[in-house]
Design an enzyme around this catalytic site. Structure first.
Site, PDB file in Angstrom:
ATOM      1  N   GLY A 182      16.935 -17.035 -19.852  1.00 39.71           N
ATOM      2  CA  GLY A 182      15.625 -17.022 -19.200  1.00 39.71           C
ATOM      3  C   GLY A 182      14.547 -17.466 -20.163  1.00 39.71           C
ATOM      4  O   GLY A 182      14.343 -18.662 -20.400  1.00 39.71           O
ATOM      5  N   GLY A 183      13.874 -16.493 -20.772  1.00 36.02           N
ATOM      6  CA  GLY A 183      12.714 -16.761 -21.639  1.00 36.02           C
ATOM      7  C   GLY A 183      12.940 -17.880 -22.646  1.00 36.02           C
ATOM      8  O   GLY A 183      12.100 -18.785 -22.784  1.00 36.02           O
ATOM      9  N   HIS A 228      20.312 -13.197  -8.339  1.00 33.67           N
ATOM     10  CA  HIS A 228      19.640 -12.857  -9.601  1.00 33.67           C
ATOM     11  C   HIS A 228      19.010 -11.469  -9.440  1.00 33.67           C
ATOM     12  O   HIS A 228      18.514 -11.132  -8.364  1.00 33.67           O
ATOM     13  CB  HIS A 228      18.569 -13.908  -9.944  1.00 33.67           C
ATOM     14  CG  HIS A 228      18.024 -13.716 -11.324  1.00 33.67           C
ATOM     15  ND1 HIS A 228      17.061 -12.782 -11.607  1.00 33.67           N
ATOM     16  CD2 HIS A 228      18.331 -14.315 -12.504  1.00 33.67           C
ATOM     17  CE1 HIS A 228      16.793 -12.818 -12.914  1.00 33.67           C
ATOM     18  NE2 HIS A 228      17.553 -13.737 -13.477  1.00 33.67           N
ATOM     19  N   SER A 246      18.344 -11.791 -22.499  1.00 35.78           N
ATOM     20  CA  SER A 246      17.696 -11.958 -23.814  1.00 35.78           C
ATOM     21  C   SER A 246      18.566 -12.710 -24.820  1.00 35.78           C
ATOM     22  O   SER A 246      18.607 -12.357 -25.998  1.00 35.78           O
ATOM     23  CB  SER A 246      17.254 -10.597 -24.371  1.00 35.78           C
ATOM     24  OG  SER A 246      16.326  -9.995 -23.484  1.00 35.78           O
ATOM     25  N   GLU A 250      16.288 -10.265 -10.228  1.00 32.01           N
ATOM     26  CA  GLU A 250      14.896 -10.251  -9.750  1.00 32.01           C
ATOM     27  C   GLU A 250      14.859 -10.430  -8.225  1.00 32.01           C
ATOM     28  O   GLU A 250      14.009  -9.864  -7.545  1.00 32.01           O
ATOM     29  CB  GLU A 250      14.077 -11.325 -10.484  1.00 32.01           C
ATOM     30  CG  GLU A 250      13.799 -10.884 -11.914  1.00 32.01           C
ATOM     31  CD  GLU A 250      13.601 -12.004 -12.913  1.00 32.01           C
ATOM     32  OE1 GLU A 250      13.349 -13.159 -12.509  1.00 32.01           O
ATOM     33  OE2 GLU A 250      13.712 -11.723 -14.130  1.00 32.01           O
ATOM     34  N   TRP A 271      14.366 -21.149 -15.528  1.00 29.03           N
ATOM     35  CA  TRP A 271      12.935 -21.249 -15.843  1.00 29.03           C
ATOM     36  C   TRP A 271      12.102 -20.220 -15.080  1.00 29.03           C
ATOM     37  O   TRP A 271      10.916 -20.069 -15.361  1.00 29.03           O
ATOM     38  CB  TRP A 271      12.418 -22.651 -15.502  1.00 29.03           C
ATOM     39  CG  TRP A 271      12.943 -23.745 -16.392  1.00 29.03           C
ATOM     40  CD1 TRP A 271      13.723 -23.598 -17.508  1.00 29.03           C
ATOM     41  CD2 TRP A 271      12.708 -25.152 -16.248  1.00 29.03           C
ATOM     42  NE1 TRP A 271      13.988 -24.830 -18.066  1.00 29.03           N
ATOM     43  CE2 TRP A 271      13.379 -25.804 -17.306  1.00 29.03           C
ATOM     44  CE3 TRP A 271      11.998 -25.922 -15.324  1.00 29.03           C
ATOM     45  CZ2 TRP A 271      13.360 -27.189 -17.459  1.00 29.03           C
ATOM     46  CZ3 TRP A 271      11.982 -27.301 -15.474  1.00 29.03           C
ATOM     47  CH2 TRP A 271      12.644 -27.923 -16.532  1.00 29.03           C
TER      48      TRP A 271
END
Ligand code: PEP
Length: 250
Positions: A233-234, A95, A212, A97, A10
């Site tokens: 993710g998204g 991750h 994605s 990020e 999330w």
């Protein structure tokens, strides 16, 4: 035969109200999903909510990061024991990020992985290359360096109680997905690399793809022999999409 794992990351999204809706929808839509593993990774403040809404649902929950330290003067950090308090099954480490935005080195990621191995929380080790690295032919060099840092600290035995997520950095949150063949090529190469140290551990290891993943590309990605699920993710923020991806996995 490896089970597939579909896990929703999330990221820094959600609220008590939003999570309540999302988790309740997941629990009712994913009833009887015994054939696959499903997990959500919320931010730390909401782990308690995940625990209370997901307990006994068969859906697991986990954290997006963890400290490599056990306790002490590390303001803002969260320990493995704290994740155990909230009955987390998994925690992400490395991750992209975290690696990029918070400058986590391979060594720090390996320390976090090693700390988790001492707990009941399974590490999900994220590895992957940038677009520049892929274009210069360095994809596997980069991934092997990321894996070697973990092997140096935890040995091949560490991968017995872990998941690997292959997440090409150029495909995360960009709408660009690796082709199923590109994903398969890297997953196979990771498994073959680890098999040199222990063939049984490598064969049993869940290696999930992230970047994605959406309902319309999940089938083709999951059809690949060495792809054992997805880190999403998204699309995990939309319950309908996440459920469709879980259904594509089995
Ligand atoms: C991720 O954050 O791990 C991820 C794969 O994101 P997305 O699905 O949005 O690319």
């Amino acid at each position: 035969m490896r089970r597939k794992l579909v896990a929703g990351n999330w990221k820094m999204n959600g609220s008590l109200a939003e999570n309540q809706t999302r988790l309740t929808q997941l629990v009712s839509a994913l009833k009887n999903k015994e054939a696959i593993d499903v997990a959500v990774f919320s931010t730390a403040p909401y782990l308690f909510q995940c625990k209370s809404l997901l307990a006994a649902s068969g859906i697991s929950w986990g954290a997006q990061d963890v400290s490599e330290h056990a306790s002490g003067a590390f303001t803002g950090e969260i320990s493995t024991a704290m994740l155990e308090d909230f009955a987390c099954d998994y925690a992400l480490v490395g991750h992209s990020e975290r690696r990029e935005l918070f400058h986590e080195s391979n060594e720090v990621v390996a320390d976090k992985f090693a700390a988790l191995l001492k707990s009941s929380v399974l590490p999900v080790l994220c590895v992957g290359e940038t677009l520049e690295q892929r274009e210069s032919g360095d994809t596997m060099t980069v991934i092997i360096e990321q894996i070697n840092a973990v092997l140096a600290k935890s040995g091949i035995a560490g991968f017995k109680k872990a998941v690997v997520a292959y997440e090409p950095v150029w495909a995360i949150g960009t709408g660009k997905t690796a082709t199923p063949e590109q994903a398969q090529e890297v997953h196979k190469a990771i498994r073959e690399y680890l098999a040199q140290f222990d063939a049984d551990i490598a064969e049993a290891l869940q290696i999930v793809y992230g970047g994605s993943v959406k309902p319309d590309n999940a089938d083709a990605i999951f059809a690949q022999h060495d792809v054992d699920g997805a880190l999403v993710g998204g699309a995990s923020l939309n319950s309908n999409d996440f459920v469709k991806i879980c259904n594509a996995a089995g």
